[in-house]
Scaffold this active site. Sequence first.
Site, PDB file in Angstrom:
ATOM      1  N   ARG A 157       0.856  -1.193   0.111  1.00 27.25           N
ATOM      2  CA  ARG A 157      -0.221  -0.154   0.031  1.00 27.25           C
ATOM      3  C   ARG A 157       1.014   1.276   0.179  1.00 27.25           C
ATOM      4  O   ARG A 157       2.038   1.082   0.491  1.00 27.25           O
ATOM      5  CB  ARG A 157      -0.904  -0.023   1.173  1.00 27.25           C
ATOM      6  CG  ARG A 157      -1.787  -1.146   1.413  1.00 27.25           C
ATOM      7  CD  ARG A 157      -2.429  -1.221   2.721  1.00 27.25           C
ATOM      8  NE  ARG A 157      -3.526  -2.135   2.775  1.00 27.25           N
ATOM      9  CZ  ARG A 157      -3.140  -3.551   3.303  1.00 27.25           C
ATOM     10  NH1 ARG A 157      -1.617  -3.561   3.817  1.00 27.25           N
ATOM     11  NH2 ARG A 157      -3.750  -4.419   3.628  1.00 27.25           N
ATOM     12  N   LYS A 180      -1.330  -3.075   8.341  1.00 28.69           N
ATOM     13  CA  LYS A 180      -2.460  -2.549   9.109  1.00 28.69           C
ATOM     14  C   LYS A 180      -2.516  -3.222  10.357  1.00 28.69           C
ATOM     15  O   LYS A 180      -2.056  -4.510  10.490  1.00 28.69           O
ATOM     16  CB  LYS A 180      -3.707  -2.921   8.247  1.00 28.69           C
ATOM     17  CG  LYS A 180      -4.148  -1.934   7.098  1.00 28.69           C
ATOM     18  CD  LYS A 180      -5.551  -2.181   6.541  1.00 28.69           C
ATOM     19  CE  LYS A 180      -5.561  -1.573   5.604  1.00 28.69           C
ATOM     20  NZ  LYS A 180      -7.257  -1.677   4.700  1.00 28.69           N
ATOM     21  N   HIS A 252      -3.169   2.128  -5.602  1.00 30.64           N
ATOM     22  CA  HIS A 252      -3.802   0.834  -5.455  1.00 30.64           C
ATOM     23  C   HIS A 252      -4.024   0.097  -7.050  1.00 30.64           C
ATOM     24  O   HIS A 252      -4.060  -1.161  -6.911  1.00 30.64           O
ATOM     25  CB  HIS A 252      -5.400   1.034  -4.868  1.00 30.64           C
ATOM     26  CG  HIS A 252      -5.550   0.345  -3.665  1.00 30.64           C
ATOM     27  ND1 HIS A 252      -4.801   0.598  -2.353  1.00 30.64           N
ATOM     28  CD2 HIS A 252      -6.141  -0.587  -3.211  1.00 30.64           C
ATOM     29  CE1 HIS A 252      -4.957  -0.100  -1.473  1.00 30.64           C
ATOM     30  NE2 HIS A 252      -5.970  -0.903  -1.990  1.00 30.64           N
ATOM     31  N   ARG A 255      -1.053  -1.990  -7.076  1.00 34.04           N
ATOM     32  CA  ARG A 255      -1.339  -3.019  -5.870  1.00 34.04           C
ATOM     33  C   ARG A 255      -2.098  -4.091  -6.731  1.00 34.04           C
ATOM     34  O   ARG A 255      -2.065  -5.352  -6.615  1.00 34.04           O
ATOM     35  CB  ARG A 255      -1.892  -2.525  -4.832  1.00 34.04           C
ATOM     36  CG  ARG A 255      -2.286  -3.726  -3.779  1.00 34.04           C
ATOM     37  CD  ARG A 255      -2.558  -2.970  -2.397  1.00 34.04           C
ATOM     38  NE  ARG A 255      -3.242  -3.842  -1.523  1.00 34.04           N
ATOM     39  CZ  ARG A 255      -2.386  -4.638  -0.376  1.00 34.04           C
ATOM     40  NH1 ARG A 255      -1.034  -4.590  -0.589  1.00 34.04           N
ATOM     41  NH2 ARG A 255      -3.187  -5.199   0.338  1.00 34.04           N
ATOM     42  N   HIS A 278      -3.259  -9.455   3.242  1.00 35.47           N
ATOM     43  CA  HIS A 278      -4.719  -9.692   3.786  1.00 35.47           C
ATOM     44  C   HIS A 278      -5.020 -10.583   4.938  1.00 35.47           C
ATOM     45  O   HIS A 278      -4.281 -11.676   4.974  1.00 35.47           O
ATOM     46  CB  HIS A 278      -5.348 -10.174   2.584  1.00 35.47           C
ATOM     47  CG  HIS A 278      -5.434  -9.210   1.360  1.00 35.47           C
ATOM     48  ND1 HIS A 278      -5.749  -9.668  -0.020  1.00 35.47           N
ATOM     49  CD2 HIS A 278      -5.440  -7.911   1.605  1.00 35.47           C
ATOM     50  CE1 HIS A 278      -5.870  -8.450  -0.636  1.00 35.47           C
ATOM     51  NE2 HIS A 278      -5.786  -7.290   0.166  1.00 35.47           N
ATOM     52  N   TYR A 287      -9.299 -11.028  -6.740  1.00 32.14           N
ATOM     53  CA  TYR A 287      -8.213 -11.000  -7.910  1.00 32.14           C
ATOM     54  C   TYR A 287      -8.491 -12.264  -8.882  1.00 32.14           C
ATOM     55  O   TYR A 287      -8.173 -12.108  -9.976  1.00 32.14           O
ATOM     56  CB  TYR A 287      -6.794 -10.624  -7.411  1.00 32.14           C
ATOM     57  CG  TYR A 287      -6.690  -9.514  -6.623  1.00 32.14           C
ATOM     58  CD1 TYR A 287      -6.409  -8.454  -7.329  1.00 32.14           C
ATOM     59  CD2 TYR A 287      -6.678  -9.682  -5.306  1.00 32.14           C
ATOM     60  CE1 TYR A 287      -6.285  -7.318  -6.541  1.00 32.14           C
ATOM     61  CE2 TYR A 287      -6.467  -8.497  -4.603  1.00 32.14           C
ATOM     62  CZ  TYR A 287      -6.292  -7.375  -5.122  1.00 32.14           C
ATOM     63  OH  TYR A 287      -6.066  -6.121  -4.459  1.00 32.14           O
TER      64      TYR A 287
END
Length: 307
Positions: A157, A180, A252, A255, A278, A287
């Site tokens: 990110r 995150k 993004h 990404r 993730h 995806y």
Amino acid sequence: MQLDRAVEAYLRHVSIERGLSEHTVAAYRRDLSGYRAWLDEHGVTDTDAVTVELVEAFSAERASAEPPPAATSLARLQSSVRGLHRFLAREGVVADDATRRLRPPKTPRRLPKALTIDQVEALLDAAGPAPGDAIEAAPAALRDRALLELLYATGARISEIVQLDVDDLAHGDVLRVRGKGAKERIVPVGSYARAAVDAYLARVRPDLATRGRATPRLFLGVRGAPLSRQSAWLVIGAAAERAGLTAHVSPHTLRHSFATHLLQGGADVRVVQELLGHSSVATTQIYTHVTVDALREVYVTSHPRAR
């Protein structure tokens, strides 16, 4: 507990204990500010006075507003409110979760828009010279090339990239990324990106570092301060314009392209999940729909009896 104190306690929790980004915490604060104002208008200022019926009425009123809010915006708002009340119930501030009957709105599935490999190469070339080219190139161009090469090579990110320290690259061909919730992951770095970053570190960053206060950040602005997310966005937008890419290109986008190209090349979805950081493979599986669409397009245009 007073609602304003409860909201502040929750925001401290998500910021300090869960390690969410300033951007995410600011979004929660905006959502909960509107929620608090609505409750105040209805004479509710204490957590014990919030009922299931009040929460449902708030959600219904927001959903029927004019103009109607986007489903994604309403879902985010409900997520903020739900997070607050679940936190209060878990901490024993209230006896029950007032959002227990709240159901999130259905949001349309939006497939990521990935660039083709040729488009990515055009974007990278437009950002700046390759490591072996143009010794006298402008410093910003070498930095910008390194920035975009690293974004595409790692699928990180933009917030993760601008927070990198020089030491995060001190492990050869891998990069330490802080994602995150302050979770760390190790991501391989390809030879092209490594060469671009090495060129930036050797020929550009030392000069930039003398223009500002000492900082361990990898990417610096022209005044020597850490490069901001906003500046990085501008770098990508300018490179996309120079490359003649008419579609909207954001951090993004790179990404999405990283994940899509890996899956098209045969990578396992769980490996891609780990690389992207993730928490659930379900997030990564979106995806796989992109690659299925690509396969379908090739089939329809190639098979003699497909149409």
